[in-house]
Design a protein around this motif. Sequence first.
Motif, PDB file in Angstrom:
ATOM      1  N   UNK A   1       0.844  -1.200   0.000  1.00 55.52           N
ATOM      2  CA  UNK A   1       0.000   0.000   0.000  1.00 55.52           C
ATOM      3  C   UNK A   1       0.876   1.246   0.000  1.00 55.52           C
ATOM      4  N   UNK A   2       1.921   1.250   0.805  1.00 54.81           N
ATOM      5  CA  UNK A   2       2.850   2.382   0.829  1.00 54.81           C
ATOM      6  C   UNK A   2       3.450   2.613  -0.556  1.00 54.81           C
ATOM      7  N   UNK A   3       3.917   1.556  -1.175  1.00 59.90           N
ATOM      8  CA  UNK A   3       4.537   1.691  -2.490  1.00 59.90           C
ATOM      9  C   UNK A   3       3.540   2.170  -3.540  1.00 59.90           C
TER      10      UNK A   3
ATOM     11  N   UNK B   1       0.998   9.163  -5.925  1.00 55.27           N
ATOM     12  CA  UNK B   1       1.229  10.552  -5.547  1.00 55.27           C
ATOM     13  C   UNK B   1       2.536  11.123  -6.086  1.00 55.27           C
ATOM     14  N   UNK B   2       3.321  10.287  -6.733  1.00 59.09           N
ATOM     15  CA  UNK B   2       4.590  10.752  -7.280  1.00 59.09           C
ATOM     16  C   UNK B   2       5.612  11.094  -6.212  1.00 59.09           C
ATOM     17  N   UNK B   3       5.639  10.331  -5.146  1.00 56.29           N
ATOM     18  CA  UNK B   3       6.561  10.573  -4.035  1.00 56.29           C
ATOM     19  C   UNK B   3       7.616   9.490  -3.961  1.00 56.29           C
ATOM     20  N   UNK B   4       8.795   9.875  -3.514  1.00 56.60           N
ATOM     21  CA  UNK B   4       9.810   8.899  -3.171  1.00 56.60           C
ATOM     22  C   UNK B   4       9.620   8.485  -1.726  1.00 56.60           C
TER      23      UNK B   4
ATOM     24  N   UNK C   1       7.019  -1.988  11.554  1.00 52.64           N
ATOM     25  CA  UNK C   1       8.465  -1.920  11.320  1.00 52.64           C
ATOM     26  C   UNK C   1       8.856  -1.888   9.843  1.00 52.64           C
ATOM     27  N   UNK C   2       8.289  -2.728   8.973  1.00 56.97           N
ATOM     28  CA  UNK C   2       8.694  -2.653   7.562  1.00 56.97           C
ATOM     29  C   UNK C   2       8.488  -1.261   6.951  1.00 56.97           C
TER      30      UNK C   2
END
Length: 101
Positions: A14-16, A22-25, A39-40
């Motif tokens: 989900x984070x990825x 959103x075009x975020x690193x 933790x991950x």
Amino acid sequence: MSRYFEGLRDKTPVLEELCRTLGLGLDEVAAVGDELVDLPLLYRVGLAVAVADAVPEVKAAAHWVTANPGGKGAVREVTDLILKARGVWEELMAMWRAPSD
């Protein structure tokens, strides 16, 4: 845009996906956690935050630990910290000040 995810054991996909959308690193993301399942995420993001009542392993992985516990103002602490670090706090606070005479 509003997104809500519940009951995830592995939050990384989900984070990825959110970062792609959103075009975020990952280095531009802050994550707040309290349990081992977080933790991950905390290992991957630019700002890893643990709430005051997080388990010791999460606190050890965090860049910063809040003074307040989860559900008692910890997220507010994080948002205030980010706004101040970005230099926009005073501009936002100006909206709430009494008008000058």
